[in-house]
Design a protein around this motif. Structure first.
Motif, PDB file in Angstrom:
ATOM      1  N   LEU A 109       0.695  -1.591   0.510  1.00  0.00           N
ATOM      2  CA  LEU A 109      -0.083   0.331  -0.005  1.00  0.00           C
ATOM      3  C   LEU A 109       0.215   1.127   0.125  1.00  0.00           C
ATOM      4  O   LEU A 109       0.337   1.983  -0.819  1.00  0.00           O
ATOM      5  CB  LEU A 109      -1.095   0.043   1.481  1.00  0.00           C
ATOM      6  N   SER A 155       2.615   2.033  -3.546  1.00  0.00           N
ATOM      7  CA  SER A 155       1.718   2.075  -4.491  1.00  0.00           C
ATOM      8  C   SER A 155       1.270   3.891  -4.054  1.00  0.00           C
ATOM      9  O   SER A 155       1.276   4.337  -4.917  1.00  0.00           O
ATOM     10  CB  SER A 155      -0.059   1.741  -4.669  1.00  0.00           C
ATOM     11  N   PHE A 156       1.618   3.871  -2.865  1.00  0.00           N
ATOM     12  CA  PHE A 156       1.188   5.668  -2.369  1.00  0.00           C
ATOM     13  C   PHE A 156       2.250   6.544  -3.269  1.00  0.00           C
ATOM     14  O   PHE A 156       1.916   7.207  -3.785  1.00  0.00           O
ATOM     15  CB  PHE A 156       0.461   5.170  -0.857  1.00  0.00           C
ATOM     16  N   PHE A 198       2.227   6.819  -6.684  1.00  0.00           N
ATOM     17  CA  PHE A 198       1.227   8.005  -7.225  1.00  0.00           C
ATOM     18  C   PHE A 198       1.153   8.860  -6.964  1.00  0.00           C
ATOM     19  O   PHE A 198       1.012   9.746  -7.635  1.00  0.00           O
ATOM     20  CB  PHE A 198      -0.108   6.999  -5.834  1.00  0.00           C
ATOM     21  N   LEU A 199       2.426   9.227  -5.887  1.00  0.00           N
ATOM     22  CA  LEU A 199       2.097  10.526  -5.436  1.00  0.00           C
ATOM     23  C   LEU A 199       3.558  10.892  -6.457  1.00  0.00           C
ATOM     24  O   LEU A 199       3.511  12.181  -6.554  1.00  0.00           O
ATOM     25  CB  LEU A 199       3.145  10.965  -4.213  1.00  0.00           C
ATOM     26  N   GLY A 200       3.839   9.741  -7.194  1.00  0.00           N
ATOM     27  CA  GLY A 200       5.474  10.170  -7.701  1.00  0.00           C
ATOM     28  C   GLY A 200       6.765  10.610  -7.096  1.00  0.00           C
ATOM     29  O   GLY A 200       7.510  11.308  -7.820  1.00  0.00           O
TER      30      GLY A 200
END
Lengths: 464, 435
Positions: free
Chosen positions: B368, B371-372, B375-377
Motif C-alpha cells: 500500500l 503504491s501510494f 501515486f504521488l510520484g
C-alpha cells in the motif's frame, strides 16, 4: 496522579530529543546547498557573488559546526565547516580522503581561490571575454573535481587560454603556483592520517542546538520557495487540516461506536456477517483509489457531475449561510474519503472490545441475575468496552495526518499534507522537516493524552 | 502458542498432531483465508513469469529457418551473456520482422511500449487494431498498454512487500528477541566487557563505515548489489573488531573490581527505540527519508523496512516475555542447558508464530505504501511502471475511467488478500479466540 503525568512527560522529552536529532541529520544529508537554495540559485543561472553568499550563510547560521561533536579522522581539520560552499566542502573532503594532508589541500584551495579572484581583476580590462570564460569554467572544475585526471585536464585546458593574450598572461604566475600547490598535495600525501580516528568537541554554538532552540521558540526557519517564515506558512495551512480532522474524528466516533456495539450484539447472525465484511472491505480500500474513483465518476460531465472535483469553492461576497453551504458541498467527498478508513478501523476495534467484554464472568453474572439484555449491554458491558476505544484516539491521530496527505492533494485543499508533498517535490527541505517534526510532536502529544485519559477513566490503573 | 494451550483448547482429537499440523488444519478451516492464499500464490506466479505473460518479444519464433526464444534471450542479454544483433535494436518485434511462425505472449506489449496510434484507447470500444494486438484494459496518454503495466506492476508490488518485510524481520526479530529474552534484569556482563565493547564500537564504526564512507556512497551509483556488498563488508569489519577487542577482556577480568557484573536493561532500551520510531507517523517518516535520497525502488523497500520493524519487535518481545516464564523453559534451565540453547531451541520457535501474522499484514501495508508513493510520484524512478503510477494517470485524465478502475483494483485486491491471510493466521494461531 500528578506524579504519573510528570513521569510520563519526563519519558516524553528524551524521545523527542532523539527524534529531533534524527530529523535534523536527515536535513543535513539532504542534497543541495541550503544557502544557494535560499538565494534562489540555479545551475544555469549566474553565480552568486561571494559576499552575498557569505552574508546569507551567516544569517542562516550555516557558518557554525553542525553538531556538538564530530567523529572524524586525524586527516580532517576541525574547521572544515568554515569553507563556504557545500559543493566545495564536499569536494575538499574527497581530496582529504584521497591524500590525507589538510594543510596542503587547504593551500591548494586557497591559491586556486586567489587565481579566481585575479580573474575578476583581469575582467575589468575585458580583453578577451571568450578566453576568460574558458579559464573560469576550467577553474571552477578544480573546486568540484577530485580525481587526478579531471584536475589535470582542467589545468591543461586552462593553460592555452591564459597564454593567449598579454593581459590574461598576468595570471600565469598564479596559475603556476596553483599547479605546484596541487602537485605538493599529491607528493606530500599522508594517507595514513585517514586511519587515525579523532574526536572533536564543538560546544553549544552549533547548528543543531540553534535549530532546536528556535524550533521550541516557534521559529522554524524560512521556506526556500517563497522565503516566508515557515511558522506563518504552517499557520495558514494548518487551518483546513485541523477543521477537516476535527469533523472527521467526531463523525468517526459518532458512527463507529454504535456500529461496533450493534455488530457485537448480533454476533454470529447474517447482519453481523455482512457488516463485518463491509467494514473489512472499507478498511482495506486505499483512500487514494476511492478518491480517484469518486472524482472520475461523480465529479465530471462524462459520467455523473454531482460534486466539484477540487477546491473549497468561492465564497467571496456571499452571506454566512450561503458560504457555509458552498463549503459543505465542496467538503462532502473529501470528508467521506477522510473518514471511512478510520471509521472501519474503529468499528472493528469496538466490536472486538465489546466481544471480549461480553465473555467476562461479570457479564454472565449480570445475565444470570436476570437483567434485561439492554441493561447488560449498556450498563455493564458498554462502559468497559469503551475504554480501549477512547484511547485509540492516539492511533487515529497519525492516521489523520497520513490521510490528510492524499485527500488534500487529490481534492486540492490547502492543508498540511498538501504542503508536505509540494515541499518534497520542490524540494523545500526546511518545510519538509518542519512538517515531519510537527507531526511527530502532535502524535506524541496524542499518545500522552491517551495514556493520561486511560489512567483517568480506568480506576484499575494505579499510578506507579 | 505453547503446547499446553493447544491441548486445553482441543483436548481429544489433536493429541497426536504436531503444532504446525494443527495450525495448518485450523488455517484450512478458514475458507476465506485459504482461498486468499491460493489467490496470492496465483499473483506470485504472475509476478515471477511477468516477462512471459506480457512482452513485446515472441516466446518462440522461427525466423529464416532457425527457431529462437527471444524472451529467454532477453534474460541472457540483461545478464550480459549475449547480445542482440545490431539491426535488432529499436525494432518493432510485431511488425518489422517476417516470422515463419511466432508465438507471442498473451499480452504482446511491454509496459513501456508506446503505441502512438492508440492513445487513451477505451477497453470497451473499437480500438482499430487486430484482436490479437488489442489493448484489453486500454492504454494511457502515450499509448502504453495498461494490462502489461499491471502485470509487470505485480512484480514490483510483490518485490516491495517481500523485501521490505525481510528488512523489517531482520531488525525486528533481532531487537525484539533480545529485549524479550533478556528483559531488564537477565543480561549481566562484567564492567570491563561493557567498557571495552563501548569503546571498541566507536573504533569499529570508524574503521567499518567512516573510513570506507566513500566506497559505500560510490556503491550507490552502481546499484543495490554493490551497496549490499559494501554494507556486508562494513558489518563484518564492525563485528570482527568488536570481537577482537573482547579478547582483551579475558586477562583483564582477573582484576576483581573490573570483573564485577552490571545489569543491562535491554528491554528498556529496545522499548524506547520502538517508541521513537512509532512517534513519527510512519508515512510521514518514509516521505521524509525518500525526500533526501535518489529515487530508486531499492530505497523505497529499505525505508519501509526500516520503519515497519516495530510491530514485529513488539510481538516477539511480548511473546518471549510470556514464553520464558513457562514451565518448559524452566525445565530446560533446571536440566542444566544453557540460556542460548533455551532461547534458540525452545523460546524463539514458540514465539515465532505470531510474527507470521505481522508479516502478512506488513506485506499488505508495504504494498500500500509503495503504491501510494508512486501515486504521488515520489521515490520511484520514472521508468519503472507500478500500479500506483498507472492510477496517477487517471488524475490528469478523469475521462479515462479504466486508468482509475483497474490499477486501483489490483492494489485493493492484493492488499485485501494479504490482510485476509493475516486474519486467517490470527485465528489459526490463537486457539483461545476459537471457542
Amino acid at each position: 496522579m500528578f506524579g504519573y503525568i510528570i513521569k510520563r512527560i519526563l519519558i516524553f522529552i528524551p524521545t523527542l530529543i532523539v527524534i529531533s536529532i534524527v530529523i535534523f541529520m536527515l536535513s543535513v544529508v539532504a542534497p543541495g546547498d541550503p544557502v544557494e537554495k535560499m538565494l534562489g540559485a540555479t545551475p544555469e543561472g549566474d553565480p552568486i557573488p561571494a559576499e552575498a553568499y557569505n552574508a546569507e550563510r551567516k544569517k542562516l547560521g550555516m557558518d557554525l559546526p553542525v553538531f556538538y561533536f564530530a567523529m572524524s579522522s586525524k586527516a580532517y581539520p576541525d574547521t572544515l565547516y568554515r569553507i563556504p560552499k557545500k559543493a566545495h566542502r564536499e569536494n575538499l573532503t574527497r581530496l582529504i580522503n584521497d591524500y590525507g594532508n589538510w594543510p596542503e589541500v587547504d593551500g591548494f584551495y586557497k591559491t586556486a581561490k586567489k587565481l579566481e579572484g585575479a580573474i575578476y581583476d583581469v575582467e575589468k580590462d575585458s580583453v578577451n571575454p571568450g578566453a576568460l570564460i574558458k579559464i573560469k569554467q576550467n577553474l571552477s572544475n578544480l573546486f568540484i573535481r577530485y580525481e587526478d585526471k579531471d584536475i589535470n585536464k582542467a589545468f591543461d585546458k586552462m593553460l592555452p587560454h591564459i597564454e593567449s593574450t598579454p593581459s590574461t598572461a598576468t595570471l600565469l604566475p598564479l596559475y603556476k603556483e596553483t599547479k605546484t600547490a596541487y602537485n605538493t598535495v599529491k607528493s606530500k600525501a599522508t594517507t595514513w592520517k585517514n586511519y587515525v580516528p579523532s574526536f572533536i568537541w564543538y560546544g553549544f554554538n552549533n547548528q543543531y542546538h540553534n535549530w532546536a532552540k528556535n524550533f521550541v521558540r516557534g521559529d522554524f526557519g524560512r521556506s526556500y520557495e517563497d522565503k516566508r517564515p515557515i511558522a506563518d506558512k504552517v499557520g495558514d495551512y494548518m487551518y483546513w487540516t485541523m477543521i477537516l480532522s476535527l469533523i472527521s474524528i467526531c463523525l468517526t466516533y459518532i458512527m463507529a461506536v454504535p456500529l461496533g456495539v450493534f455488530s457485537a450484539r448480533k454476533k454470529g447472525t447474517k447482519t453481523d456477517g455482512v457488516l463485518t465484511t463491509i467494514l473489512f472491505l472499507l478498511y482495506s480500500l486505499p483512500s487514494f483509489w476511492v478518491a480517484t474513483l469518486l472524482i472520475t465518476f461523480l465529479c465530471q460531465p462524462d459520467y455523473l457531475d454531482w460534486f466539484p472535483p477540487y477546491g473549497l469553492g468561492d465564497i467571496e461576497g456571499k452571506g454566512f449561510f450561503e458560504s457555509l453551504g458552498i463549503r459543505a458541498y465542496h467538503l462532502v467527498l473529501p470528508l467521506f474519503c477522510w473518514t471511512y478508513g478510520s471509521l472501519a478501523f474503529l468499528s472493528r476495534q469496538m466490536r472486538g472490545g465489546m466481544l471480549s467484554v461480553l465473555r467476562q464472568d461479570y457479564v454472565r453474572t449480570a445475565r444470570a441475575k436476570g437483567l434485561s439484555e439492554n441493561k447488560v449491554i449498556w450498563k455493564h458491558a458498554f462502559r468497559n468496552s469503551l475504554l480501549p476505544v477512547i484511547t485509540l484516539f492516539a492511533n487515529v491521530f497519525p492516521l489523520m495526518i497520513s490521510g490528510s496527505i492524499v485527500i488534500e492533494l487529490i481534492f486540492t485543499i490547502p492543508g498540511m499534507g498538501r504542503m508536505l508533498i509540494e515541499a518534497i517535490r520542490y524540494p523545500d527541505h526546511p518545510v519538509v522537516f518542519t512538517v515531519v517534526m510537527l507531526s511527530a510532536l502532535l502524535t506524541m502529544v496524542g499518545y500522552l493524552v491517551a495514556d493520561i485519559l486511560y489512567a483517568l477513566v480506568d480506576p484499575r490503573i494505579t499510578f506507579k | 502458542m505453547s503446547a499446553k494451550n493447544k491441548e486445553s483448547a482441543q483436548p481429544s482429537e489433536n493429541q497426536s498432531l504436531s503444532y504446525w499440523e494443527y495450525v495448518t488444519r485450523q488455517f484450512k478451516k478458514n475458507k476465506r483465508a485459504l482461498y486468499s492464499l491460493y489467490a496470492v500464490i496465483f499473483l506470485a506466479f504472475i509476478a515471477v513469469f511477468a516477462d512471459f505473460i506480457a512482452n513485446e518479444k515472441p516466446i518462440v519464433a522461427k525466423y529464416k529457418g532457425s527457431v529462437s526464444f527471444p524472451v529467454l534471450k532477453g534474460y541472457a542479454v540483461d545478464l550480459g551473456l549475449a547480445q542482440w544483433p545490431t539491426h535488432y535494436q529499436n525494432i518493432d518485434w510485431k511488425k518489422d520482422i517476417e516470422y515463419d511462425f511466432a508465438i507471442f505472449p498473451p499480452i504482446p506489449y511491454l509496459p513501456n511500449n508506446l503505441d502512438f496510434a492508440c492513445r487513451f484507447c477505451d477497453p470497451l470500444k473499437d480500438q482499430g487494431i487486430k484482436t490479437r494486438w488489442r489493448h484489453w484494459l486500454g492504454t494511457d496518454d502515450i499509448g502504453r498498454d495498461v494490462m502489461a503495466g499491471m502485470i509487470h506492476g505485480t512484480r514490483i508490488a510483490f518485490m516491495v512487500g517481500i523485501v521490505a518485510m525481510f528488512f523489517a524481520c531482520i531488525i525486528g526479530l533481532t531487537l525484539g528477541s533480545l529485549a524479550g529474552f533478556f528483559g531488564d534484569s537477565e543480561l549481566k556482563v562484567s564492567r570491563i566487557r561493557l567498557i571495552i565493547t563501548f569503546i571498541a564500537s566507536f573504533f569499529a564504526f570508524f574503521y567499518a563505515f567512516y573510513v570506507r564512507s566513500y566506497s559505500i556512497s560510490d556503491a550507490f551509483s552502481e546499484g543495490a548489489g554493490a551497496v549490499g556488498w559494501q554494507l556486508l563488508v562494513g558489518l563484518f569489519i564492525f563485528f570482527a573488531l568488536i570481537a577482537l577487542a573482547n579478547l582483551l577482556v579475558i586477562p583483564l577480568k582477573k582484576i576483581p573490581a573490573l570483573a564485577k557484573k552490571v545489569t543491562i536493561p535491554l528491554d528498556i532500551i529496545v522499548t524506547r527505540l520502538i517508541e521513537v520510531v512509532v512517534s513519527v507517523p510512519s508515512l510521514v517518516l518514509i516521505l521524509a527519508v525518500i525526500a533526501v535520497v535518489e529515487p530508486s525502488i531499492f530505497w523505497v523497500m529499505a525505508v519501509i523496512g526500516l520503519v515497519r520493524w516495530t510491530g514485529i519487535a513488539r510481538f516477539i518481545r511480548a511473546e518471549l516475555l510470556r514464553v520464558r516464564r513457562l514451565e518448559y523453559i524452566e525445565a530446560s534451565t533446571a536440566l542444566g542447558f544453557s540460556r542460548m540453547r533455551a532461547m534458540f531451541k525452545h523460546a524463539i520457535p514458540n514465539a515465532l508464530s505470531p510474527v507470521f501474522i505481522t508479516i502478512a499484514f506488513g506485506i499488505a501495508s508495504a504494498i500500500l505504501v509503495e503504491s501510494f508513493l508512486s501515486f504521488l510520484g515520489i521515490g520511484v524512478p520514472p521508468e519503472v511502471i507500478t500500479w500506483g503510477k498507472l492510477l496517477n494517470t487517471a488524475r490528469s485524465a478523469p475521462a479515462a475511467w479504466w486508468m482509475a478502475v483497474f490499477p486501483g483494483f489490483a492494489i485493493f485486491i492484493t492488499v485485501t488478500l494479504f490482510n485476509l491471510i493475516g486474519e486467517g493466521l490470527t485465528d489459526a494461531l490463537d486457539p483461545r479466540l476459537k471457542q
